[in-house]
Write an enzyme that holds these catalytic residues in place. Structure first.
Site, PDB file in Angstrom:
ATOM      1  N   ARG A  90       1.304  -3.741  12.553  1.00 19.51           N
ATOM      2  CA  ARG A  90       0.548  -3.962  13.770  1.00 19.51           C
ATOM      3  C   ARG A  90       1.102  -5.231  14.433  1.00 19.51           C
ATOM      4  O   ARG A  90       1.393  -6.207  13.744  1.00 19.51           O
ATOM      5  CB  ARG A  90      -0.953  -4.175  13.493  1.00 19.51           C
ATOM      6  CG  ARG A  90      -1.722  -2.890  13.211  1.00 19.51           C
ATOM      7  CD  ARG A  90      -1.849  -2.022  14.461  1.00 19.51           C
ATOM      8  NE  ARG A  90      -2.564  -0.778  14.206  1.00 19.51           N
ATOM      9  CZ  ARG A  90      -1.967   0.363  13.865  1.00 19.51           C
ATOM     10  NH1 ARG A  90      -0.665   0.422  13.705  1.00 19.51           N
ATOM     11  NH2 ARG A  90      -2.677   1.454  13.670  1.00 19.51           N
ATOM     12  N   GLU A 101       0.733  -3.925  23.464  1.00 18.18           N
ATOM     13  CA  GLU A 101       1.471  -2.742  23.867  1.00 18.18           C
ATOM     14  C   GLU A 101       0.858  -2.130  25.120  1.00 18.18           C
ATOM     15  O   GLU A 101      -0.363  -2.110  25.263  1.00 18.18           O
ATOM     16  CB  GLU A 101       1.432  -1.711  22.731  1.00 18.18           C
ATOM     17  CG  GLU A 101       2.114  -2.235  21.498  1.00 18.18           C
ATOM     18  CD  GLU A 101       1.888  -1.350  20.280  1.00 18.18           C
ATOM     19  OE1 GLU A 101       2.167  -1.829  19.171  1.00 18.18           O
ATOM     20  OE2 GLU A 101       1.436  -0.202  20.439  1.00 18.18           O
ATOM     21  N   HIS A 138       6.337   1.914  19.584  1.00 17.13           N
ATOM     22  CA  HIS A 138       5.320   2.360  18.621  1.00 17.13           C
ATOM     23  C   HIS A 138       5.486   3.840  18.282  1.00 17.13           C
ATOM     24  O   HIS A 138       4.597   4.657  18.540  1.00 17.13           O
ATOM     25  CB  HIS A 138       3.908   2.079  19.154  1.00 17.13           C
ATOM     26  CG  HIS A 138       2.897   2.010  18.038  1.00 17.13           C
ATOM     27  ND1 HIS A 138       1.784   1.194  18.079  1.00 17.13           N
ATOM     28  CD2 HIS A 138       2.818   2.638  16.841  1.00 17.13           C
ATOM     29  CE1 HIS A 138       1.083   1.330  16.961  1.00 17.13           C
ATOM     30  NE2 HIS A 138       1.692   2.205  16.203  1.00 17.13           N
ATOM     31  N   GLY A 161       0.852  -1.193   0.000  1.00 14.58           N
ATOM     32  CA  GLY A 161       0.000   0.000   0.000  1.00 14.58           C
ATOM     33  C   GLY A 161       0.882   1.234   0.000  1.00 14.58           C
ATOM     34  O   GLY A 161       2.036   1.194  -0.421  1.00 14.58           O
ATOM     35  N   ILE A 174       2.406   2.812   2.432  1.00 16.77           N
ATOM     36  CA  ILE A 174       3.617   2.692   3.237  1.00 16.77           C
ATOM     37  C   ILE A 174       4.591   1.710   2.577  1.00 16.77           C
ATOM     38  O   ILE A 174       5.784   1.995   2.440  1.00 16.77           O
ATOM     39  CB  ILE A 174       3.277   2.269   4.684  1.00 16.77           C
ATOM     40  CG1 ILE A 174       2.485   3.391   5.374  1.00 16.77           C
ATOM     41  CG2 ILE A 174       4.545   1.951   5.475  1.00 16.77           C
ATOM     42  CD1 ILE A 174       1.951   3.034   6.749  1.00 16.77           C
TER      43      ILE A 174
END
Lengths: 340, 267
Positions: free
Chosen positions: B186, B215, B233, B152, B154
Site C-alpha cells: 500500500r 493514487e 496499481h 504473510g 504474499i
C-alpha cells in the site's frame, strides 16, 4: 548493487590475474573483433602477453612482424572467424571465444587445422535465464507498457489500466534445455508453472515433459522460451507453423539469436494479433528492429543485453585468463567446444 | 432476489458483467452529486462493494442505516472502518489468496525490471538509440539479498520465487545507496516524499512501485528517473485473478443474503 556506466568499453571488474615478470613473445595473441568492440581488460592482458590488435590506433608496429607467429586468437563479440581469417594466422592453435554461442566460427575449418576452440561456457547463463524470466513477466503483466502509461500521465485520466495475464501456473515450453534452459525452468517452477521442453535428445534424468518436435511443444504451452544455440539445423526453428500452434494467447521470448525465429512472420503475426505477445532481446539484423513492433504494447524490445551485467563480465574475464594460462601450461581448457 | 448494493468505485468490465446478473447496482462513482444520491437511496442500500482505493469509511457507514455487508474487491482492508463495522454488526469480506500469486509474480517482475533495466531498454530500442550504441551494464538479480516486510501469504509467495533465483531472504533493515525498494503493498506503508527525495538524490539505488499515497497521482519527479519502474496499481491486474476476485465478491454477497456462511469473512 553497483550500476556500471559503460559505453562500448566493458568495465573491468576487480579481479586481477597474478603478476608476471617476463613477457614471452611465444605467448602471442591476435585480437579479433569488430572495430567498435573493445575489452577494457586488454591493458591487463598486455602485461602478461603480447597482444596484436589489427584495429589499434595508432597502428601496432609489431603487428606485421609478429602476426604470423600468433598461437592464440581472442575473438571478442560476434565477428565471424572464417577460413580466410585462419589462413592469415598460420601458427594459430587455439581460438578463445567470448560468447556462449559459437555460430560465428567456421568450426569445420578449425577442425581441419587442428585448432582448439573454447567459448564463454556458462558464465552468462544465470543472467540470461534471469532476463528471460523478466521479459516473460513483462510481456504477460505489461510492465513496460504500464510504466509508459504512468509516465505519460495517463493514469489519472483513464483510471484503470488494461488487464494482463497471470504468470503463475502458465505452461512454459523451453526450446533447448541446456545451461540457460535448465535455469529458466527452475525459475518458472517456483511460479507454479509446468515445464515442457524440446531438445535434440530427450534428457534422461529430467522429469519435464519432452516433445520431439517444436511445433508439438508450442501446441501444448502458453509461453515459449527459445534457449537453444544457433546452428544450421536450428535456423528459423521457430517458423510460422510453430508460432501459429502457440496461438493467439501464446507468448514467445527469445534471448539466444535472432535467426532462430522467422522474424518477418513473427512481426506479421504480432501485428495481426495472431500471437499473444513477444519478449525479444535478439533480432535478425541487429541493431535494426522491425518498426511495426514499436507500436505494440504486447511486445517488449531489448538491445541484446541479456548478458550485460558486471557479474557476467567478471566471470568472463576470470575464464579468459584461466584458459590462457591453462593453454600455455598444457592444462585442460574449460568450456572447450567439441569439434568432432 | 435482487439486492440493492452500492458500488463505491470503478470496476473493470468483467466484474460489472457478473454483478449485473445478481443485483441492482447503484454506480456511486458515476453520480454527479454523490451526497444527494446517498440520501435518496440510503434506506434501501444493504451492501457496499469497495476496492483498494474506495471502501466504506465511517461517514459512508453512518449514511447507510440499512447496511449489512461490505464486500471488498481487494485483500487490503485499509479503506474500511472495521471498528465501526464491528460495532454495528456489519459483515466484511475481502478477496484473500486468489491474488497472492499475481502480486508475488509482479514483485519479482519489478525486481527484474529495475535491476536489469528492462523498461528502460525497451524505451531505448523504441527511441532508435540502439543504432548508436549498446546499452550499459546492469545489475545481476540472482543471488541478491531480498528483504521482505510482511511474511504473510504474499510475502511467503515472494520468498518462494526469490529462492529459485538463489536469493537469500533477509530480515529487513535499512536500505543503502545500492538498495532497491519494491512496494506492492500500500502506498502509505512508505513515506512517499522521503522516498522521492532519496531516489532523486541518489541515496536509494532504485524502486519498483505499484502503489502510491494518493493514487492515481504519482510524484512527477519520478518520471525522469531510469532506475524506477512505475505501475498503476496492477498487482492483481490479470484477467484470471480479477475474475476470481469478482466471483468471491459476488459469492459473498449472495451467501449473506441467502443466510449462508460467508466465503471469506473478515468481520
Amino acid at each position: 548493487m553497483i550500476l556500471a556506466l559503460a559505453t562500448k568499453t566493458l568495465v573491468s571488474h576487480i579481479w586481477r590475474p597474478p603478476p608476471i615478470s617476463t613477457k614471452d613473445h611465444n605467448r602471442c595473441h591476435c585480437f579479433h573483433r569488430f572495430p567498435s568492440f573493445n575489452l577494457s581488460f586488454l591493458p591487463v592482458l598486455r602485461t602478461k602477453y603480447t597482444v596484436l590488435d589489427p584495429f589499434a590506433d595508432p597502428p601496432d608496429p609489431s603487428f606485421p612482424t609478429l602476426f604470423k607467429s600468433a598461437r592464440v586468437m581472442l575473438c571478442f563479440g560476434p565477428k565471424p572467424v572464417t577460413s580466410e581469417d585462419l589462413d592469415r594466422y598460420p601458427s594459430l592453435e587455439y581460438i578463445l571465444g567470448t560468447s556462449a554461442g559459437i555460430n560465428n566460427f567456421d568450426l569445420a575449418a578449425c577442425r581441419r587445422r587442428g585448432i582448439r576452440v573454447t567459448s564463454a561456457g556458462d558464465v552468462y547463463s544465470v543472467d540470461v535465464a534471469d532476463y528471460a524470466v523478466g521479459l516473460a513477466i513483462d510481456v504477460l503483466r505489461r510492465v513496460s507498457a504500464a510504466d509508459r502509461f504512468v509516465r505519460a500521465g495517463s493514469w489519472p485520466v483513464q483510471n484503470e489500466y488494461t488487464l494482463g495475464s497471470k504468470v503463475s501456473g502458465k505452461r512454459v515450453g523451453i526450446v533447448g534445455l541446456g545451461s540457460i534452459g535448465s535455469r529458466v525452468a527452475k525459475r518458472f517452477e517456483a511460479f507454479g508453472c509446468s515445464i515442457a521442453y524440446n531438445s535434440r535428445k530427450q534428457k534422461p534424468h529430467v522429469s519435464y515433459a519432452y516433445y520431439a518436435n517444436v511445433k508439438d511443444l508450442a501446441s501444448n504451452v502458453d509461453v515459449l522460451i527459445v534457449c537453444c544455440a544457433l546452428t544450421n539445423e536450428t535456423h528459423r526453428i521457430i517458423n510460422k507453423d510453430v508460432m501459429t500452434a502457440l496461438g493467439k494467447t501464446g507468448v514467445i521470448v527469445n534471448i539466444e539469436r535472432g535467426p532462430l525465429i522467422d522474424e518477418k512472420e513473427l512481426v506479421e503475426l504480432l501485428v495481426r494479433g495472431e500471437i499473444g505477445g513477444a519478449g525479444l532481446d535478439v533480432f535478425e539484423n541487429e541493431p535494426q528492429v522491425p518498426e511495426p513492433l514499436f507500436r505494440l504494447d504486447n511486445v517488449v524490445l531489448s538491445p541484446h543485453k541479456a548478458v550485460l551485467t558486471l557479474d557476467s563480465f567478471a566471470a568472463l574475464e576470470e575464464l579468459i585468463f584461466s584458459n590462457l594460462e591453462a593453454f600455455f601450461s598444457n592444462q585442460p581448457l574449460r568450456a572447450e567446444v567439441e569439434l568432432d | 432476489m435482487q439486492i440493492k448494493s452500492l458500488w463505491a468505485c470503478i470496476f473493470n468490465r468483467h466484474v460489472k458483467q457478473t454483478s449485473d446478473d445478481t443485483s441492482i447496482l447503484n454506480r456511486y462513482w458515476k453520480q454527479p452529486r454523490p451526497s444527494e444520491f446517498l440520501s435518496q437511496h440510503a434506506q434501501t442500500i444493504r451492501a457496499v462493494v469497495g476496492n483498494a482505493t474506495a471502501g466504506a469509511d465511517a461517514k459512508l457507514i453512518d449514511a447507510l442505516p440499512k447496511l449489512e455487508i461490505v464486500s471488498s474487491f481487494s485483500v487490503g482492508l485499509d479503506k474500511i472502518d472495521l471498528t465501526k463495522c464491528k460495532e454495528k454488526g456489519i459483515r466484511v469480506t475481502n478477496t484473500p489468496d486468489v491474488l497472492t500469486d499475481d502480486v508475488a509474480d509482479l514483485a519479482i517482475g519489478l525486481m527484474l525490471a529495475v535491476l536489469r533495466r528492462i523498461c528502460e531498454c525497451d524505451k531505448y530500442v523504441r527511441r532508435g538509440e540502439w543504432k548508436f550504441g549498446d546499452f550499459r551494464l546492469t545489475s545481476k538479480f540472482s543471488g541478491k539479498r531480498v528483504g521482505i516486510i510482511g511474511l504473510g501469504r504474499i510475502g511467503l509467495a515472494i520468498a518462494k520465487r526469490a529462492e529459485a533465483f538463489d536469493c537469500p531472504i533477509k530480515v529487513m533493515d535499512a536500505l543503502g545507496p545500492s538498495g532497491v525498494l519494491i512496494n506492492i503493498g500500500r502506498g502509505p506503508h512508505v513515506d512517499e516524499p522521503e522516498l522521492v527525495s532519496a531516489l532523486v538524490e541518489g541515496r536509494l539505488g532504485g524502486a519498483g512501485l505499484d502503489v502510491f499515497e494518493k493514487e492515481p497521482e504519482v510524484p512527477e519527479q519520478l518520471f525522469g528517473l531510469e532506475n524506477v519502474v512505475l505501475l498503476p496499481h496492477v498487482g492483481s491486474g490479470t484477467v484470471e485473478t480479477r475474475k476470481d476476485m469478482a466471483d468471491l465478491v459476488i459469492g459473498n454477497l449472495e451467501a449473506h443474503f441467502a443466510n449462508k456462511p460467508l466465503l471469506t469473512p473478515v468481520v
